[in-house]
Design a protein around this motif. Structure first.
Motif, short mmCIF file in Angstrom:
data_model
loop_
_atom_site.label_atom_id
_atom_site.label_comp_id
_atom_site.label_asym_id
_atom_site.label_seq_id
_atom_site.Cartn_x
_atom_site.Cartn_y
_atom_site.Cartn_z
N THR A 10 0.82 -1.20 0.00
CA THR A 10 0.00 0.00 0.00
C THR A 10 0.86 1.25 0.00
N PHE A 123 -8.37 1.49 -8.49
CA PHE A 123 -9.11 0.38 -9.12
C PHE A 123 -8.18 -0.76 -9.48
N VAL A 126 -6.83 -2.28 -5.52
CA VAL A 126 -7.61 -2.48 -4.31
C VAL A 126 -7.93 -3.97 -4.08
N ASN A 127 -8.27 -4.70 -5.13
CA ASN A 127 -8.58 -6.13 -4.96
C ASN A 127 -7.32 -6.93 -4.64
N VAL A 128 -6.21 -6.53 -5.23
CA VAL A 128 -4.94 -7.19 -4.94
C VAL A 128 -4.57 -7.01 -3.48
N ALA A 130 -6.60 -6.43 -1.04
CA ALA A 130 -7.53 -7.20 -0.22
C ALA A 130 -7.09 -8.66 -0.12
N ASP A 131 -6.59 -9.20 -1.22
CA ASP A 131 -6.13 -10.59 -1.20
C ASP A 131 -4.82 -10.76 -0.44
N SER A 132 -4.02 -9.69 -0.39
CA SER A 132 -2.71 -9.80 0.27
C SER A 132 -2.83 -9.96 1.78
N SER A 151 2.76 -5.74 -8.52
CA SER A 151 1.52 -5.02 -8.80
C SER A 151 1.55 -3.62 -8.19
N THR A 155 1.48 -0.13 -10.21
CA THR A 155 0.44 0.86 -9.90
C THR A 155 1.04 2.23 -9.65
#
Length: 240
Positions: A10, A123, A126-128, A130-132, A151, A155
């Motif tokens: 992040t 976009f 955010v899903n990556v 969440a999976d981390s 990733s 980004t």
């Protein structure tokens, strides 16, 4: 371990943009409005490209197809935000607290570009992220442990590229210099195309060229904003 990976990715992706926002935008409400408007325009481009992807059923399985339309609509909506800001810059100057929002035309380009890129990055990652968080992590039996950090690095590259692209694009439109506009559109397609190699795990072959293009784009944007080596040296020596 997964929580540490979440925060590290992040901060890697959004740390520099957050610092840019805090230092250059957060103190001025008008700049915040411009940034939010640019982010909204990116959302509109994403919506339109998603509709095209949904309508053309036979090509849904081809990732490159969606990428081409996504990039095309992003550049179209970058042009729309350019038109909007140029038509409203007099009014923005009136309501701005410092009355300097339109004293340098590329200031609005920088702000809108950061908004454009930040929404794109959100976009994309955010899903990556969440999976981390877990419960497991990659690299044991399937996948690669470099997926999350790669990733995040990609980004960050796209956020900064969108910021610099807007500066170059606005300057190219103001000066009718279509070479600059061609660089923005062409490099956007190039970087997006290179990023498709991530699907095969070839992260080094996508990240390294993308960051080389980022450096070149940053130099072009710096020159578009009137920067030169002498100004950099003067700034460094004045602070010293």
């Amino acid at each position: 371990m997964t929580l540490a990976e979440f925060f590290s990715c992040t901060l890697l992706a959004f740390g520099p943009p957050l610092a840019m926002f805090a230092m250059t935008i957060a103190k001025d409400p008008v700049r915040i409005i411009i940034m939010i408007a640019a982010a909204f325009f990116w959302l509109l481009s994403f919506l339109v490209s998603s509709l095209v992807w949904f309508i053309v059923v036979p090509l849904r399985s081809y990732l490159a197809f969606g990428m081409v339309f996504a990039v095309a609509f992003q550049e179209i909506f970058r042009y729309f935000i350019y038109l909007l800001l140029r038509k409203t810059e007099a009014g923005l100057k009136e309501i701005s607290e410092n009355n300097e929002i339109s004293s340098h035309k590329l200031e609005m380009a920088y702000v809108s570009g950061l908004g454009f890129g930040s929404m794109s990055g959100a976009f994309a990652l955010v899903n990556v992220l969440a999976d981390s968080v877990g419960p497991g992590t990659l690299g044991l039996q399937n996948g690669t442990e470099f997926f999350f950090v790669s990733s995040a690095a990609m980004t960050l590259c796209m956020i900064l590229l969108n910021t610099f692209w807007s500066v170059i694009f606005f300057n190219g439109m103001d000066e009718k210099n279509y070479k600059k506009i061609f660089w923005v559109v062409g490099s956007h397609f190039l970087v997006s195309g290179i990023s498709l190699m991530n699907t095969k795990g070839l992260y080094i072959f996508s990240i390294l060229p993308s960051y080389i293009i980022l450096v070149i784009t940053a130099i072009i944007a710096f020159k578009c904003a009137g920067g030169n080596i002498a100004s950099v040296l003067n700034s460094c020596f004045s602070k010293a």
